[in-house]
Design a protein around this motif. Structure first.
Motif, PDB file in Angstrom:
ATOM      1  N   UNK A 206       0.811  -1.213   0.000  1.00  0.00           N
ATOM      2  CA  UNK A 206       0.000   0.000   0.000  1.00  0.00           C
ATOM      3  C   UNK A 206       0.845   1.263   0.000  1.00  0.00           C
ATOM      4  N   UNK A 207       1.993   1.221   0.645  1.00  0.00           N
ATOM      5  CA  UNK A 207       2.841   2.408   0.674  1.00  0.00           C
ATOM      6  C   UNK A 207       3.418   2.705  -0.698  1.00  0.00           C
ATOM      7  N   UNK A 213      -7.911  -2.249  -0.618  1.00  0.00           N
ATOM      8  CA  UNK A 213      -8.722  -2.107   0.578  1.00  0.00           C
ATOM      9  C   UNK A 213      -7.845  -2.201   1.828  1.00  0.00           C
ATOM     10  N   UNK A 214      -6.876  -3.121   1.803  1.00  0.00           N
ATOM     11  CA  UNK A 214      -6.007  -3.325   2.953  1.00  0.00           C
ATOM     12  C   UNK A 214      -4.887  -2.280   2.965  1.00  0.00           C
ATOM     13  N   UNK A 215      -4.639  -1.692   4.129  1.00  0.00           N
ATOM     14  CA  UNK A 215      -3.694  -0.577   4.235  1.00  0.00           C
ATOM     15  C   UNK A 215      -2.295  -0.991   4.654  1.00  0.00           C
ATOM     16  N   UNK A 216      -1.954  -2.276   4.520  1.00  0.00           N
ATOM     17  CA  UNK A 216      -0.633  -2.729   4.975  1.00  0.00           C
ATOM     18  C   UNK A 216       0.485  -2.015   4.228  1.00  0.00           C
ATOM     19  N   UNK A 217       1.473  -1.559   4.989  1.00  0.00           N
ATOM     20  CA  UNK A 217       2.595  -0.816   4.408  1.00  0.00           C
ATOM     21  C   UNK A 217       3.902  -1.554   4.695  1.00  0.00           C
ATOM     22  N   UNK A 218       4.850  -1.364   3.774  1.00  0.00           N
ATOM     23  CA  UNK A 218       6.145  -2.044   3.852  1.00  0.00           C
ATOM     24  C   UNK A 218       5.976  -3.558   3.894  1.00  0.00           C
TER      25      UNK A 218
END
Length: 280
Positions: A206-207, A213-218
């Protein structure tokens, strides 16, 4: 609707002579379901997946390529169920950062979109009506599934992958060499009469590329790595259907949805030979 507005359908219609757009299935926004906290909104999920299955079966019976735009990952159950009505030996490449192997008894989340593959395999403690959606049960055997790009795997899912001997090409391998990982998946797919490709946009970090929909980053893959792999997977000779899920246009800071639709349609046209001699 957002993908249509971003040019997805227009680009395909220009490339494919007998392009046919099926009317949208009515939408349902996820909500807490206190009556069934471990399998929330099951009836809405079953209704939508059944509608998808009917449309995909109709397209497949005419030898047409089906594209399903979700929605959450449970629409993919409908894609597989529809194609299973027509094809006997069916394979599934599940390109997703999650394995979706949870069942109502192994999660306190209760969202069925973490459970799609488990229901296609009819694992123990699955929702009975959802697992029985198709014309056969289970819809797929463990040897019919390849988990591509998985990185977020719970202990229960690790055990299921081990016990079922599910073929897995993990996210680290895809990130290191997307082309080699995709070609390994293509070699695996040669053993089937027909193939479904499921692509969850949260396979993209996401980053790096905010759209899912899912905001997971890295976590997960860069946009370039994911689309490189997807482009090759779309060239599978026996590919009969594509499911794209978890796009959330509200998370787009501007321009990402258009770029995704452009890259996806370009990959589809190259992979399927559309605009040259083939049709969909």
């Amino acid at each position: 609707m957002a993908m249509r507005e971003a040019g997805f359908h227009e680009r395909l219609r220009a490339a494919v002579s007998d392009y046919d757009e099926i009317t949208d299935i009515e939408t349902f926004r996820w909500r807490p379901d206190r009556q069934r906290p471990n399998a929330m909104n099951a009836q809405a999920v079953i209704h939508t997946a059944s509608r998808v299955a009917s449309s995909v079966a109709s397209a497949a019976s005419e030898g047409r390529f089906a594209v399903v735009l979700g929605g959450d990952c449970t629409v993919g159950i409908g894609t597989v169920a529809g194609l299973a009505q027509v094809e006997r030996r069916l394979g599934l490449i599940y390109a997703d950062y999650d394995t979706d192997l949870q069942t109502p008894d192994t999660t306190d989340d209760g969202a069925l979109d973490w459970m799609g593959v488990a229901h296609m395999l009819d694992l123990a403690n699955s929702d009975d009506a959802l697992a029985a959606l198709g014309s056969r049960r289970p819809l797929l055997r463990p040897s019919d599934v390849l988990l591509f790009g998985a990185g977020n795997i719970t202990p229960a899912e690790h055990e299921r992958i081990r016990s079922l001997q599910l073929r897995t090409i993990g996210s680290e391998r895809v990130a290191q060499n997307p082309e080699a990982a995709a070609r390994e998946a293509l070699d695996w797919a040669l053993g089937f009469d027909a193939l479904v490709l499921h692509f969850d946009v949260d396979l993209i970090d996401f980053e790096d590329f905010p759209l899912s929909e899912n905001l997971r980053r890295k976590q997960a893959l860069t946009f370039d790595a994911a689309m490189t792999a997807l482009g090759l997977l779309l060239s599978a000779p026996k590919l009969a259907a594509l499911t794209v899920t978890e796009v959330n246009p509200d998370h787009d800071p501007g321009g990402n949805l258009e770029r995704f639709c452009e890259c996806l349609t370009d990959d589809m046209m190259r992979g399927r030979g559309w605009g040259l001699a083939a049709s969909a």
